[in-house]
Design a protein around this motif. Sequence first.
Motif, PDB file in Angstrom:
ATOM      1  N   LYS A  55       0.968   4.255  -2.748  1.00  0.00           N
ATOM      2  CA  LYS A  55       0.782   5.656  -2.359  1.00  0.00           C
ATOM      3  C   LYS A  55       1.891   6.524  -2.941  1.00  0.00           C
ATOM      4  CE  LYS A  55       0.679   8.691   1.649  1.00  0.00           C
ATOM      5  NZ  LYS A  55       0.680   8.784   3.100  1.00  0.00           N
ATOM      6  N   TYR A  56       3.152   6.093  -2.798  1.00  0.00           N
ATOM      7  CA  TYR A  56       4.267   6.875  -3.320  1.00  0.00           C
ATOM      8  C   TYR A  56       4.265   6.934  -4.838  1.00  0.00           C
ATOM      9  CZ  TYR A  56       6.179   7.185   1.372  1.00  0.00           C
ATOM     10  OH  TYR A  56       6.354   7.461   2.686  1.00  0.00           O
ATOM     11  N   GLN A  72       0.828  -1.202   0.000  1.00  0.00           N
ATOM     12  CA  GLN A  72       0.000   0.000   0.000  1.00  0.00           C
ATOM     13  C   GLN A  72       0.866   1.258   0.000  1.00  0.00           C
ATOM     14  OE1 GLN A  72      -2.884  -0.566  -1.194  1.00  0.00           O
ATOM     15  NE2 GLN A  72      -4.086   0.504   0.357  1.00  0.00           N
ATOM     16  N   GLN A  73       1.950   1.217   0.757  1.00  0.00           N
ATOM     17  CA  GLN A  73       2.856   2.367   0.842  1.00  0.00           C
ATOM     18  C   GLN A  73       3.508   2.644  -0.517  1.00  0.00           C
ATOM     19  OE1 GLN A  73       2.491   3.911   3.507  1.00  0.00           O
ATOM     20  NE2 GLN A  73       4.197   5.287   3.760  1.00  0.00           N
ATOM     21  N   SER A  77      -3.902   9.239  -3.048  1.00  0.00           N
ATOM     22  CA  SER A  77      -2.713   9.076  -2.212  1.00  0.00           C
ATOM     23  C   SER A  77      -2.575  10.059  -1.059  1.00  0.00           C
ATOM     24  CB  SER A  77      -1.459   9.182  -3.085  1.00  0.00           C
ATOM     25  OG  SER A  77      -1.409  10.461  -3.707  1.00  0.00           O
ATOM     26  N   SER A  78      -2.915  11.312  -1.252  1.00  0.00           N
ATOM     27  CA  SER A  78      -2.628  12.315  -0.233  1.00  0.00           C
ATOM     28  C   SER A  78      -3.662  13.429  -0.235  1.00  0.00           C
ATOM     29  CB  SER A  78      -1.230  12.905  -0.479  1.00  0.00           C
ATOM     30  OG  SER A  78      -1.007  14.008   0.353  1.00  0.00           O
TER      31      SER A  78
END
Length: 137
Positions: free
Chosen positions: A6-7, A2-3, A45-46
């Motif tokens: 996201k990146y 998942q990380q 993502s953010s």
Amino acid sequence: MQQLKKYLFITVGWLSFVLGAIGSFLPLLPTTPFLLLSVYCFTQSSEKFNLWLKSTTLYQNYVGEFLKHRSIAFDKKIKMLISIYLMVGISIYFVPILLIKGMLGFMLVTQTIILLFFVKTRKPNEEQYSKEDSVRE
């Protein structure tokens, strides 16, 4: 995993934002699709980057106003066409290859037709209310 996802979304979002910013100066590079890709990536993502993007003048000028009104002010259309004709006209003049000149000319005609006949026009400073606004009142 998942990380990493996201990146990846953040990286693609920033890359598309930079390309969209460059496209605001170069008519041959589309601004709006890159900004929309940035919105999608940042939404995935953010939230921080998403809110930042939507607060930028670049986003407001190219995407925000259109999303709010579902049209483009007549004076902005004229400015867009002048910019497109100047930049593409210079390119057509200096490009030595006839095929490329023809492709640039075709692109110019296509952009003009889409902007004038497919994108709704409103008078400068004319407010249009969406269905959501009328429901709130």
